[in-house]
Write a protein that holds these residues in place. Structure first.
Motif, PDB file in Angstrom:
ATOM      1  N   ARG A 107       0.864  -1.169   0.000  1.00  0.00           N
ATOM      2  CA  ARG A 107       0.000   0.000   0.000  1.00  0.00           C
ATOM      3  C   ARG A 107       0.909   1.229   0.000  1.00  0.00           C
ATOM      4  NH1 ARG A 107      -2.560  -3.922  -0.732  1.00  0.00           N
ATOM      5  NH2 ARG A 107      -4.612  -4.503   0.091  1.00  0.00           N
ATOM      6  N   GLN A 128      -1.242   5.993   5.685  1.00  0.00           N
ATOM      7  CA  GLN A 128      -1.511   5.467   4.355  1.00  0.00           C
ATOM      8  C   GLN A 128      -2.181   6.529   3.484  1.00  0.00           C
ATOM      9  OE1 GLN A 128      -3.828   1.850   4.276  1.00  0.00           O
ATOM     10  NE2 GLN A 128      -4.184   1.960   2.076  1.00  0.00           N
ATOM     11  N   ASP A 134      -8.909  -1.141  -1.841  1.00  0.00           N
ATOM     12  CA  ASP A 134      -8.021  -1.914  -0.959  1.00  0.00           C
ATOM     13  C   ASP A 134      -7.339  -3.036  -1.734  1.00  0.00           C
ATOM     14  OD1 ASP A 134      -6.719  -2.685   1.338  1.00  0.00           O
ATOM     15  OD2 ASP A 134      -8.374  -3.949   2.035  1.00  0.00           O
TER      16      ASP A 134
END
Length: 322
Positions: A107, A128, A134
């Motif tokens: 990520r 993040q 996702d």
């Protein structure tokens, strides 16, 4: 007469060189152990070779961003909310080496430093950079245009065949998106799907009334190559129909001169402040032992970018300064 090019910095993949208003060049890249973010600065591009290195950030031993720190990029961005500028580094990291959808689980994350010199001061972990999807993502860059800060990155869509596509979105802050992701390109041409179906490593340069977006495609061996999109700088950047995509690669392996897999580039400017410099990595051999991921010999190269009579960039060969 063309000049044969040598690596500028050895064993530094995914290179990013940022020329700041303070007269310094700032350099970061993936380090061979993928365990930290390293910075260096110098008054000239050549000076980066022997410049002192500083670790801006090291991965923790455990947690969601504790493995495989990839492709950091450094930018000096203004926060649209506060109007204050600071240094930001965007990077990809994984929680483990678990494979899902045949991919690592990276990520995107961001750190910030408010000191004038980012080799000093404290880097704050901003968390993040959440795209709202996702899935595996990596290789973010940012740029400002007409007062809007944009975020461009690569991400997996489980409904689309391949490893990653390239997206754009406006930013609310330098670490938060302010709009829905818009896909600009996905792997579709034969040269983009060799080994892996990949579009990644976007980078932006503006010139001649256009915005150019370079990117990299295919597996990270000798098949790795660079492509190009462009748009009129008065057009709506969030409308994919306004972007044009070249059907052929703009930079690929030069087998006779033994420069292989050029890609994951950034753009900077020469000491004259005007000449655009192309920054990229490449290998000088193809006989990789073991997993290419752990091969350290992707080296940083830098050369001038040329322009044709129509105002389009000419990348030339990765082995030559034309």
């Amino acid at each position: 007469m063309a000049e044969l090019l040598k690596p500028l910095i050895l064993q530094r993949a995914d290179p990013c060189i940022y020329k700041h208003s303070d007269g310094y060049y700032y350099f970061t890249a993936s380090v061979p152990l993928y365990d930290r973010i390293e910075l260096r600065r110098a008054k000239t591009i050549d000076g980066l070779v022997d410049a002192q290195t500083v670790d801006a950030w090291r991965k923790p031993d455990t947690g969601p961003y504790s493995e495989l720190v990839w492709a950091p990029e450094i930018h000096f961005n203004k926060d649209p909310q506060t109007g204050e500028s600071a240094w930001y580094i965007y990077f990809a990291a994984a929680p483990s080496r678990e494979i899902k959808y045949n991919l690592f689980q990276h990520r995107m994350y961001c750190i910030r430093n408010c000191h004038a010199n980012p080799l000093e001061g404290t880097w704050e972990f901003m968390g993040q950079v959440d795209s709202g999807i996702d899935t595996f993502c990596l290789d973010a860059t940012t740029f400002e245009h007409k007062g809007v800060l944009y975020y461009v990155w690569a991400q997996k869509d489980v409904a689309i065949e391949g490893n990653s596509n390239i997206y754009i979105a406006p930013m609310e802050t330098p670490w938060q998106l302010g709009g829905e992701p818009v896909m600009l390109t996905k792997p579709e041409f034969e040269w983009e799907i060799r080994g892996f179906w990949v579009n990644e490593g976007p980078s932006i340069v503006k010139r001649n009334g256009r915005i150019f977006l370079s990117y990299s495609a295919s597996a990270t061996d000798e098949n790795y190559a660079m492509g190009l999109l462009w748009i009129d700088d008065n057009a709506d950047l969030l409308n994919p129909a306004n972007w044009t995509k070249a059907r052929e690669p703009v930079l690929c392996s030069d087998i006779p001169n033994k420069i292989f897999g050029p890609g994951h580039n950034s753009f900077t400017y020469a000491e004259d402040g005007d000449t655009v410099m192309l920054v990229y990595h490449a290998r000088t051999y193809t006989e990789i032992e073991g997993d290419p991921l752990w091969n350290p010999d992707r080296h940083t190269f830098v050369k001038p970018l040329r322009w044709d009579d129509q105002g389009m960039p000419v990348f030339g060969k990765p082995s030559l300064i034309e």
